[in-house]
Design a protein around this motif. Structure first.
Motif, PDB file in Angstrom:
ATOM      1  N   UNK A 106      26.268  10.559 -16.668  1.00 12.61           N
ATOM      2  CA  UNK A 106      26.796  10.726 -15.401  1.00 12.61           C
ATOM      3  C   UNK A 106      25.754  11.181 -14.364  1.00 12.61           C
ATOM      4  N   UNK A 107      24.621  11.806 -14.482  1.00 11.98           N
ATOM      5  CA  UNK A 107      23.595  12.049 -13.420  1.00 11.98           C
ATOM      6  C   UNK A 107      22.884  10.803 -13.093  1.00 11.98           C
ATOM      7  N   UNK A 108      22.940   9.935 -13.974  1.00 12.89           N
ATOM      8  CA  UNK A 108      22.145   8.635 -13.866  1.00 12.89           C
ATOM      9  C   UNK A 108      23.035   7.848 -12.903  1.00 12.89           C
ATOM     10  N   UNK A 109      24.444   7.916 -13.021  1.00 12.83           N
ATOM     11  CA  UNK A 109      25.409   7.033 -12.341  1.00 12.83           C
ATOM     12  C   UNK A 109      25.253   7.617 -10.865  1.00 12.83           C
ATOM     13  N   UNK A 110      25.425   9.085 -10.724  1.00 20.86           N
ATOM     14  CA  UNK A 110      25.069   9.500  -9.644  1.00 20.86           C
ATOM     15  C   UNK A 110      23.713   9.267  -8.770  1.00 20.86           C
ATOM     16  N   UNK A 111      22.650   9.376  -9.518  1.00 21.59           N
ATOM     17  CA  UNK A 111      21.387   8.887  -8.950  1.00 21.59           C
ATOM     18  C   UNK A 111      21.407   7.711  -8.483  1.00 21.59           C
ATOM     19  N   UNK A 112      22.029   6.775  -9.200  1.00 19.57           N
ATOM     20  CA  UNK A 112      22.074   5.087  -8.812  1.00 19.57           C
ATOM     21  C   UNK A 112      22.873   5.035  -7.871  1.00 19.57           C
ATOM     22  N   UNK A 113      24.014   5.536  -7.552  1.00 15.56           N
ATOM     23  CA  UNK A 113      24.859   5.561  -6.657  1.00 15.56           C
ATOM     24  C   UNK A 113      24.468   5.980  -5.192  1.00 15.56           C
ATOM     25  N   UNK A 114      24.188   7.118  -5.372  1.00 16.37           N
ATOM     26  CA  UNK A 114      23.855   8.159  -4.010  1.00 16.37           C
ATOM     27  C   UNK A 114      22.274   8.387  -3.769  1.00 16.37           C
ATOM     28  N   UNK A 115      21.511   7.816  -4.816  1.00 17.02           N
ATOM     29  CA  UNK A 115      19.990   8.131  -4.540  1.00 17.02           C
ATOM     30  C   UNK A 115      19.624   9.600  -4.914  1.00 17.02           C
ATOM     31  N   UNK A 116      20.611  10.296  -5.166  1.00 22.23           N
ATOM     32  CA  UNK A 116      20.416  11.936  -5.626  1.00 22.23           C
ATOM     33  C   UNK A 116      21.567  12.267  -6.418  1.00 22.23           C
ATOM     34  N   UNK A 117      21.299  13.490  -7.037  1.00 20.65           N
ATOM     35  CA  UNK A 117      22.387  14.022  -7.794  1.00 20.65           C
ATOM     36  C   UNK A 117      22.999  15.130  -7.010  1.00 20.65           C
ATOM     37  N   UNK A 118      24.619  15.108  -7.178  1.00 22.17           N
ATOM     38  CA  UNK A 118      25.308  16.018  -6.406  1.00 22.17           C
ATOM     39  C   UNK A 118      25.401  17.376  -7.150  1.00 22.17           C
TER      40      UNK A 118
END
Length: 163
Positions: A106-118
């Protein structure tokens, strides 16, 4: 066919979905750094984490994004392999692996999509503020805790190491 730990991947899916859903709600309903007090020791505070745990490597020029994506994929692949090799009876270990996989992906998807983790879960006491975190971080932490607990309550592991 022998049942193995892969049957615990439903727990990964739940952690993954809950995390991404909660982040979607935060991103679509909060301004960056907006904070809503929930309890005297707890806020929802929207922040962005460009690094890893506690913003580790956050200010290192962007290469860390790719490093953490590869790391999450590699660790998840290894843990899936271990689930495959584990007996279904190793419940604590399998739950621990599954929660870590769900949180890491989940953090990887966030990092991939946004460039950061929410991140948005903000715990504090008076002037002490714990770094803001998210549901994926909670899943990873609980998973690690279950693995530690399994180490202490699983007698065959202790016996096999002493031989």
């Amino acid at each position: 066919m022998k049942k193995n730990g892969l049957s615990f991947l439903w727990l990964s899916a739940i952690a993954f979905i809950l995390d991404l859903l909660s982040k979607w709600i935060v991103v679509n309903n909060f301004q960056l750094y907006e904070s809503i007090n929930i309890l005297p020791v707890f806020n929802f505070t929207y922040v962005r984490n460009y690094g890893a745990a506690f913003s580790f490597l956050a200010d290192h020029g962007g290469w860390q994004k790719y490093f953490f994506i590869v790391l999450a994929l590699g660790i998840s692949a290894l843990l899936i392999y271990w689930l495959y090799r584990n007996s279904v009876s190793k419940k604590l270990m399998n739950c621990g692996y599954a929660l870590i996989i769900g949180g890491a992906l989940a953090n990887m998807v966030d990092r991939t999509y946004h460039g950061f983790v929410v991140d948005f879960l903000h715990v504090y006491w008076e002037n002490y503020h714990f770094p803001v975190f998210n549901i994926a971080d909670v899943s990873i932490s609980i998973g690690a805790g279950l693995l530690i607990l399994d180490y202490f309550v699983n007698p065959e592991k202790k016996n096999s190491q002493s031989e």
